[in-house]
Design a protein around this motif. Sequence first.
Motif, PDB file in Angstrom:
ATOM      1  N   LYS A  33       0.836  -1.206   0.000  1.00 57.54           N
ATOM      2  CA  LYS A  33       0.000   0.000   0.000  1.00 57.54           C
ATOM      3  C   LYS A  33       0.867   1.249   0.000  1.00 57.54           C
ATOM      4  N   SER A  34       0.657   2.103  -0.981  1.00 61.61           N
ATOM      5  CA  SER A  34       1.440   3.326  -1.080  1.00 61.61           C
ATOM      6  C   SER A  34       0.853   4.403  -0.183  1.00 61.61           C
ATOM      7  N   SER A  35       1.710   5.057   0.550  1.00 63.79           N
ATOM      8  CA  SER A  35       1.290   6.173   1.392  1.00 63.79           C
ATOM      9  C   SER A  35       1.561   7.501   0.711  1.00 63.79           C
ATOM     10  N   ALA A  36       2.044   7.452  -0.530  1.00 63.21           N
ATOM     11  CA  ALA A  36       2.436   8.667  -1.233  1.00 63.21           C
ATOM     12  C   ALA A  36       1.282   9.648  -1.382  1.00 63.21           C
ATOM     13  N   ALA A  37       0.072   9.149  -1.525  1.00 62.83           N
ATOM     14  CA  ALA A  37      -1.072  10.040  -1.707  1.00 62.83           C
ATOM     15  C   ALA A  37      -1.316  10.914  -0.485  1.00 62.83           C
ATOM     16  N   ARG A  38      -0.882  10.452   0.704  1.00 55.33           N
ATOM     17  CA  ARG A  38      -1.111  11.207   1.935  1.00 55.33           C
ATOM     18  C   ARG A  38       0.040  12.139   2.265  1.00 55.33           C
ATOM     19  N   ILE A  39       1.095  12.110   1.493  1.00 52.75           N
ATOM     20  CA  ILE A  39       2.280  12.906   1.808  1.00 52.75           C
ATOM     21  C   ILE A  39       2.214  14.236   1.060  1.00 52.75           C
ATOM     22  N   ALA A  40       2.049  15.300   1.821  1.00 50.75           N
ATOM     23  CA  ALA A  40       1.979  16.628   1.225  1.00 50.75           C
ATOM     24  C   ALA A  40       3.124  17.516   1.704  1.00 50.75           C
ATOM     25  N   THR A  41       3.660  17.208   2.889  1.00 47.47           N
ATOM     26  CA  THR A  41       4.702  18.054   3.468  1.00 47.47           C
ATOM     27  C   THR A  41       5.916  17.208   3.863  1.00 47.47           C
ATOM     28  N   VAL A  42       7.010  17.894   4.127  1.00 43.30           N
ATOM     29  CA  VAL A  42       8.213  17.218   4.612  1.00 43.30           C
ATOM     30  C   VAL A  42       7.901  16.542   5.942  1.00 43.30           C
ATOM     31  N   GLY A  43       7.076  17.167   6.769  1.00 41.57           N
ATOM     32  CA  GLY A  43       6.679  16.576   8.048  1.00 41.57           C
ATOM     33  C   GLY A  43       5.948  15.251   7.851  1.00 41.57           C
ATOM     34  N   ASP A  44       5.067  15.196   6.840  1.00 36.89           N
ATOM     35  CA  ASP A  44       4.372  13.940   6.535  1.00 36.89           C
ATOM     36  C   ASP A  44       5.368  12.851   6.153  1.00 36.89           C
ATOM     37  N   LEU A  45       6.361  13.217   5.363  1.00 39.97           N
ATOM     38  CA  LEU A  45       7.380  12.266   4.933  1.00 39.97           C
ATOM     39  C   LEU A  45       8.208  11.774   6.123  1.00 39.97           C
ATOM     40  N   LEU A  46       8.572  12.687   7.013  1.00 39.95           N
ATOM     41  CA  LEU A  46       9.316  12.303   8.212  1.00 39.95           C
ATOM     42  C   LEU A  46       8.481  11.387   9.109  1.00 39.95           C
ATOM     43  N   ASP A  47       7.190  11.686   9.246  1.00 38.07           N
ATOM     44  CA  ASP A  47       6.306  10.832  10.040  1.00 38.07           C
ATOM     45  C   ASP A  47       6.242   9.426   9.452  1.00 38.07           C
ATOM     46  N   LEU A  48       6.154   9.329   8.123  1.00 35.54           N
ATOM     47  CA  LEU A  48       6.126   8.027   7.458  1.00 35.54           C
ATOM     48  C   LEU A  48       7.420   7.256   7.728  1.00 35.54           C
TER      49      LEU A  48
END
Length: 87
Positions: A33-48
């Motif tokens: 499952k790709s989480s890329a659709a939920r990543i909008a910010t650098v913070g989202d990427l760090l959380d992932l």
Amino acid sequence: MAHASETLHRTSDTHKWARQAETCVDQGLSPNKSSAARIATVGDLLDLHIDDMCAVVKPPRGSKAATLMTLKRVLGKEKIATSTGRI
């Protein structure tokens, strides 16, 4: 769950990842499952990244945790699509 492209260094991590993938398939979900659709910010990427670390190995501690928190504080709200590449 670990991403399919990750290298798992311990046999126990590999078995854990395989069991999680099988569970996803059994539930009718994609094991990759790709989480890329939920990543909008650098913070989202760090959380992932932190979530992946917690699921596969262990949560970041010490200097790695401090570095990740600093990055999130300084760059966390930066939009991925408009990132200037500054660090």
